[in-house]
Design a protein around this motif. Structure first.
Motif, PDB file in Angstrom:
ATOM      1  N   ASN A  57     -15.919  62.999  43.307  1.00 27.41           N
ATOM      2  CA  ASN A  57     -15.388  61.727  42.789  1.00 27.41           C
ATOM      3  C   ASN A  57     -15.161  61.841  41.283  1.00 27.41           C
ATOM      4  OD1 ASN A  57     -17.936  60.821  41.399  1.00 27.41           O
ATOM      5  ND2 ASN A  57     -18.685  60.891  43.500  1.00 27.41           N
ATOM      6  N   GLY A  58     -14.591  60.813  40.710  1.00 25.24           N
ATOM      7  CA  GLY A  58     -14.246  60.857  39.286  1.00 25.24           C
ATOM      8  C   GLY A  58     -15.461  60.854  38.373  1.00 25.24           C
ATOM      9  N   THR A  59     -16.528  60.212  38.819  1.00 31.15           N
ATOM     10  CA  THR A  59     -17.750  60.166  38.017  1.00 31.15           C
ATOM     11  C   THR A  59     -18.381  61.561  37.951  1.00 31.15           C
ATOM     12  OG1 THR A  59     -18.089  57.901  38.795  1.00 31.15           O
ATOM     13  CG2 THR A  59     -19.967  58.981  37.753  1.00 31.15           C
ATOM     14  N   THR A  83     -13.944  49.753  29.346  1.00 32.84           N
ATOM     15  CA  THR A  83     -13.664  50.734  30.390  1.00 32.84           C
ATOM     16  C   THR A  83     -14.573  50.472  31.571  1.00 32.84           C
ATOM     17  OG1 THR A  83     -13.594  53.120  30.938  1.00 32.84           O
ATOM     18  CG2 THR A  83     -15.296  52.424  29.402  1.00 32.84           C
ATOM     19  N   SER A  86     -18.709  53.962  34.558  1.00 32.13           N
ATOM     20  CA  SER A  86     -18.829  55.428  34.663  1.00 32.13           C
ATOM     21  C   SER A  86     -18.747  56.172  33.341  1.00 32.13           C
ATOM     22  CB  SER A  86     -17.651  55.954  35.481  1.00 32.13           C
ATOM     23  OG  SER A  86     -18.003  56.189  36.770  1.00 32.13           O
ATOM     24  N   ASP A 162     -10.624  60.944  30.121  1.00 33.01           N
ATOM     25  CA  ASP A 162     -10.943  60.250  31.378  1.00 33.01           C
ATOM     26  C   ASP A 162      -9.655  59.612  31.911  1.00 33.01           C
ATOM     27  OD1 ASP A 162     -11.726  58.666  33.472  1.00 33.01           O
ATOM     28  OD2 ASP A 162     -13.237  57.525  32.372  1.00 33.01           O
ATOM     29  N   ALA A 164      -9.074  58.793  35.051  1.00 30.00           N
ATOM     30  CA  ALA A 164      -9.331  58.245  36.390  1.00 30.00           C
ATOM     31  C   ALA A 164      -8.231  57.250  36.781  1.00 30.00           C
ATOM     32  CB  ALA A 164     -10.692  57.560  36.438  1.00 30.00           C
ATOM     33  N   GLN A 165      -7.750  56.497  35.777  1.00 28.83           N
ATOM     34  CA  GLN A 165      -6.672  55.522  36.041  1.00 28.83           C
ATOM     35  C   GLN A 165      -5.328  56.044  35.541  1.00 28.83           C
ATOM     36  OE1 GLN A 165      -7.747  51.728  34.288  1.00 28.83           O
ATOM     37  NE2 GLN A 165      -9.854  51.872  35.010  1.00 28.83           N
ATOM     38  N   SER A 186      -9.747  60.465  39.243  1.00 24.55           N
ATOM     39  CA  SER A 186     -10.433  59.960  40.431  1.00 24.55           C
ATOM     40  C   SER A 186      -9.402  59.693  41.521  1.00 24.55           C
ATOM     41  CB  SER A 186     -11.138  58.651  40.087  1.00 24.55           C
ATOM     42  OG  SER A 186     -11.464  57.934  41.264  1.00 24.55           O
ATOM     43  N   LYS A 191      -6.833  53.912  42.942  1.00 23.03           N
ATOM     44  CA  LYS A 191      -6.290  54.553  41.724  1.00 23.03           C
ATOM     45  C   LYS A 191      -4.830  54.942  41.967  1.00 23.03           C
ATOM     46  CE  LYS A 191     -10.525  54.531  40.092  1.00 23.03           C
ATOM     47  NZ  LYS A 191     -11.221  54.343  38.856  1.00 23.03           N
TER      48      LYS A 191
HETATM   49  C1  LIG Z   1     -12.654  54.693  38.621  1.00 26.99           C
HETATM   50  C2  LIG Z   1     -13.042  55.174  37.303  1.00 26.99           C
HETATM   51  C3  LIG Z   1     -13.993  56.189  37.131  1.00 26.99           C
HETATM   52  C4  LIG Z   1     -14.842  56.735  38.239  1.00 26.99           C
HETATM   53  O1  LIG Z   1     -14.183  57.273  39.330  1.00 26.99           O
HETATM   54  P1  LIG Z   1     -14.932  57.325  40.748  1.00 26.99           P
HETATM   55  O2  LIG Z   1     -14.072  58.241  41.558  1.00 26.99           O
HETATM   56  O3  LIG Z   1     -15.000  55.951  41.290  1.00 26.99           O
HETATM   57  O4  LIG Z   1     -16.287  57.912  40.523  1.00 26.99           O
HETATM   58  C5  LIG Z   1     -14.220  56.648  35.849  1.00 26.99           C
HETATM   59  N1  LIG Z   1     -13.588  56.151  34.793  1.00 26.99           N
HETATM   60  C6  LIG Z   1     -12.681  55.158  34.910  1.00 26.99           C
HETATM   61  C7  LIG Z   1     -11.985  54.657  33.696  1.00 26.99           C
HETATM   62  C8  LIG Z   1     -12.390  54.624  36.167  1.00 26.99           C
HETATM   63  O5  LIG Z   1     -11.501  53.632  36.281  1.00 26.99           O
END
Ligand SMILES: *Cc1c(COP(=O)(O)O)cnc(C)c1O
Length: 375
Positions: A57-59, A83, A86, A162, A164-165, A186, A191
């Motif tokens: 996962n993204g975390t 933010t 995470s 980061d 993720a988004q 992520s 997403k």
């Molecule tokens: C969703 C998100 C994460 C974490 O991703 P996961 O896959 O849910 O662990 C980290 N940083 C940001 C900014 C996010 O929006």
């Protein structure tokens, strides 16, 4: 109406997705395999970096980098105050200290002037060692990576993007997930590029870092999984998720990124001058994880959200609480006046439905409610 309509996407690609999943089941190969390798190669190619390492996962993608860089107690890591949790959590998880930095009032991304002030403050206090900056590509818009890189070079800090988004965004043609020493994304379903569960990835041009990450994510493996040369974790992307992402990545590249940008233009054409609409700086492309407007007051924002709900329109408040106010970070005793912009955004920002499968009728209907409301 859906806030992010994953069902329409599935219906459009049902045949491809179903047969891809079925093939993984027929082969009974659920971990690793060609689907994961293909996805990593395609993602690296799209982003234009040398290595893509998928993980759970993204975390965890970010945690793996904190491990690879040996971030620990006594280290300071600079994180935007506005933010998802995470981004700060992974710093505290390693025993290091997240230093929250206010964001820019237009882009909602880390304020680079305040970032440099923050770095100097930590240096002057002499208690912590500045190590890493984590700029977040919030709501799909890349952070000011050009300025962040200058600051990182000046103070000899590492940068973790980061994204993720942010997957799919770009600055002057250079793709999100390619900035900093390494970047993470992520594949959480909502997403910009999502799978059907959890998933994440790390991107880097650094061969040595890529090797280390590939070891850390599989129990610190050496020659193989049963030769363990360091302490790692178990963080893999399932084969079924990889095969789904291979179908969805094609859709993302072929039309989805264009589609969300078309929806943005339609929203903004209707709403500009009435509420504050997203600011996309010259040369930047957003992948619109969210379309987020800003109202004049908390009362106005909350009233609009209620009015939208009455009309069957879902909307979300990202984020209700700044990072510095989260109970989990209470020990750091923040000064609320350092976070003027984030505090205001938590009261006035509202995210409207946004996804590639929205039709203009829905966008126009939402805008009509906003226009009628005068908030
Ligand atoms: C969703 C998100 C994460 C974490 O991703 P996961 O896959 O849910 O662990 C980290 N940083 C940001 C900014 C996010 O929006």
């Amino acid at each position: 109406m859906e806030f992010r309509d994953l069902k329409s996407q599935y219906n459009k690609y049902k045949i491809e997705i179903d047969s891809a999943i079925q093939e993984v089941i027929n082969n009974a190969n659920f971990i690793g395999g060609k689907e994961v390798n293909t996805l990593e190669r395609r993602l690296a190619e799209y982003v234009d970096v040398k290595h893509c390492i998928t993980c759970a996962n993204g975390t965890e993608a970010m945690t793996l980098l904190m491990m690879a860089w040996d971030i620990k107690e006594g280290d300071a890591v600079f994180v935007p105050d506005f933010t998802f949790f995470s981004t700060g959590e992974i710093v505290s998880f390693r025993g290091a200290t997240p230093i929250f930095v206010d964001v820019d009032k237009d882009t909602f991304n880390i304020d680079t002037v305040k970032l440099e002030k923050s770095i100097n403050k930590v240096i002057n206090e002499g208690k912590l060692t500045p190590k890493v900056i984590i700029p977040v590509d919030l709501f799909g818009l890349p952070a000011d990576h050009i300025q962040v890189e200058k600051i990182a070079n000046k103070y000899n800090l590492k940068v973790l993007e980061d994204a993720a988004q942010g997957f799919g965004g770009s600055i002057n043609g250079r793709k999100a997930c390619s900035f900093g020493n390494a970047a993470t994304t992520s594949f959480f379903p909502a997403k910009p590029l999502g799978c059907y569960g959890d998933g994440g990835a790390i991107f880097t041009d650094n061969d040595e870092l890529a090797n280390l990450l590939n070891s850390l994510k599989v129990h610190g493996k050496g020659e193989n999984k049963y030769d363990n040369v360091r302490i790692g974790v178990n963080s893999r992307l399932d084969t079924i998720q990889a095969t789904i992402l291979n179908v969805k990545l094609t859709a993302f590249i072929e039309h989805e990124l264009d589609d969300v940008n078309r929806i943005c233009i339609l929203y903004t054409k209707n709403l500009k001058g009435i509420v504050e609409t997203p600011v996309i700086p010259e040369g930047y492309v957003s992948s619109f994880a969210q379309y987020t407007i800003k109202l004049k007051s908390k009362e106005g924002r909350d009233a609009l959200q209620a009015k939208l709900k009455e009309n069957g329109i879902p909307s979300m408040v990202y984020y209700v609480k700044p990072m510095h106010e989260q109970g989990a970070f209470a020990e750091y005793n923040h000064d609320d006046s350092d976070f003027e912009v984030t505090n205001e955004l938590c009261d006035t920002a509202l995210s409207l439905p946004m996804h590639p499968y929205m039709n203009s009728r829905d966008v126009n209907f939402i805008c009509k409610i906003v226009l009628k409301s005068n908030y």
